[in-house]
Write a protein that holds these residues in place. Sequence first.
Motif, short mmCIF file in Angstrom:
data_model
loop_
_atom_site.label_atom_id
_atom_site.label_comp_id
_atom_site.label_asym_id
_atom_site.label_seq_id
_atom_site.Cartn_x
_atom_site.Cartn_y
_atom_site.Cartn_z
N MET A 1 0.85 -1.18 0.00
CA MET A 1 0.00 0.00 0.00
C MET A 1 0.89 1.24 0.00
N PRO A 2 0.73 2.13 -0.98
CA PRO A 2 1.56 3.33 -1.03
C PRO A 2 1.36 4.23 0.18
N THR A 3 2.44 4.84 0.59
CA THR A 3 2.39 5.83 1.66
C THR A 3 1.92 7.14 1.06
N PRO A 4 0.98 7.84 1.70
CA PRO A 4 0.49 9.10 1.13
C PRO A 4 1.62 10.09 0.90
N TYR A 5 1.52 10.82 -0.18
CA TYR A 5 2.45 11.89 -0.52
C TYR A 5 1.81 13.20 -0.10
N HIS A 6 2.54 14.00 0.66
CA HIS A 6 2.02 15.30 1.11
C HIS A 6 2.50 16.37 0.15
N CYS A 7 1.58 16.91 -0.63
CA CYS A 7 1.88 17.89 -1.67
C CYS A 7 2.24 19.23 -1.06
N THR A 8 3.37 19.78 -1.51
CA THR A 8 3.81 21.08 -1.01
C THR A 8 3.04 22.23 -1.65
N ILE A 9 2.31 21.96 -2.73
CA ILE A 9 1.56 23.02 -3.40
C ILE A 9 0.16 23.16 -2.81
N CYS A 10 -0.58 22.05 -2.72
CA CYS A 10 -1.96 22.15 -2.21
C CYS A 10 -2.07 21.81 -0.73
N GLY A 11 -1.02 21.21 -0.16
CA GLY A 11 -1.04 20.87 1.25
C GLY A 11 -1.80 19.61 1.59
N GLN A 12 -2.37 18.95 0.58
CA GLN A 12 -3.17 17.75 0.81
C GLN A 12 -2.31 16.49 0.68
N ALA A 13 -2.79 15.41 1.28
CA ALA A 13 -2.15 14.11 1.14
C ALA A 13 -2.78 13.40 -0.05
N HIS A 14 -1.95 12.84 -0.92
CA HIS A 14 -2.41 12.09 -2.09
C HIS A 14 -1.88 10.66 -2.00
N GLU A 15 -2.67 9.72 -2.46
CA GLU A 15 -2.25 8.32 -2.43
C GLU A 15 -1.09 8.04 -3.38
N ASP A 16 -1.14 8.66 -4.56
CA ASP A 16 -0.11 8.42 -5.57
C ASP A 16 0.78 9.64 -5.73
N TRP A 17 2.03 9.39 -6.06
CA TRP A 17 2.94 10.49 -6.36
C TRP A 17 2.55 11.11 -7.70
N PRO A 18 2.79 12.40 -7.86
CA PRO A 18 2.52 13.02 -9.16
C PRO A 18 3.61 12.63 -10.16
N ALA A 19 3.24 12.57 -11.42
CA ALA A 19 4.25 12.42 -12.47
C ALA A 19 4.90 13.77 -12.66
N LEU A 20 6.20 13.77 -12.89
CA LEU A 20 6.94 15.01 -13.12
C LEU A 20 6.94 15.25 -14.61
N VAL A 21 6.06 16.14 -15.06
CA VAL A 21 5.75 16.28 -16.47
C VAL A 21 6.32 17.58 -17.05
N TYR A 22 6.90 17.45 -18.22
CA TYR A 22 7.34 18.60 -19.00
C TYR A 22 6.30 18.82 -20.10
N PRO A 23 5.67 20.00 -20.15
CA PRO A 23 4.60 20.21 -21.13
C PRO A 23 5.08 20.25 -22.58
N THR A 24 6.35 20.60 -22.79
CA THR A 24 6.91 20.67 -24.14
C THR A 24 8.39 20.31 -24.09
N PRO A 25 8.98 19.98 -25.24
CA PRO A 25 10.43 19.81 -25.26
C PRO A 25 11.11 21.16 -25.01
N ALA A 26 12.32 21.13 -24.50
CA ALA A 26 13.04 22.36 -24.19
C ALA A 26 13.18 23.25 -25.42
N ALA A 27 13.37 22.67 -26.59
CA ALA A 27 13.53 23.47 -27.82
C ALA A 27 12.29 24.33 -28.08
N TYR A 28 11.12 23.82 -27.81
CA TYR A 28 9.88 24.59 -27.99
C TYR A 28 9.80 25.71 -26.94
N TYR A 29 10.14 25.37 -25.72
CA TYR A 29 10.09 26.34 -24.63
C TYR A 29 10.97 27.56 -24.94
N HIS A 30 12.09 27.35 -25.61
CA HIS A 30 13.03 28.42 -25.88
C HIS A 30 12.67 29.28 -27.10
#
Length: 152
Positions: free
Chosen positions: A1-30
Amino acid sequence: MPTPYHCTICGQAHEDWPALVYPTPAAYYHLTETEKGELATVSDDFCVITYEDQTDRFIRTVLWQEVTDHPEDLHYGLWVSLSAASFADYEAHYNDEDHQTEYFGWLANPLPDYDFSVSIPHEDFDHPFVRDYYAGIPRKEAERRIHAMMGG
């Protein structure tokens, strides 16, 4: 059973960790806003940037990072660049659940904590990224990365 993750942004506990997502490739961002409109086509899973002398093609992918002392892995939503042929094949078979193949791609987003200033072979166990990919990282390190990427 996963240990809850305490989000530093919303302050809530979540069962699953968030995916660390990049919305675009770096070349697009630049790109400037004008260049984004004139040179690029981007969706949730595909990005094409057509310069005067070359075309760069990117797809979104997921990198799983094993966490050695936790039942859940850390997921990165990254972009990789592909050759024209690989991009065309991937695009043609995007909705084909039975299509299985491998593509060679270049990582198109920076990963905090790793230096990619030179190309690294996947057998180079002296490089921290390769070592961590195969050996995993501890939960404390995974949570530090989550907090750092989410602005905490």
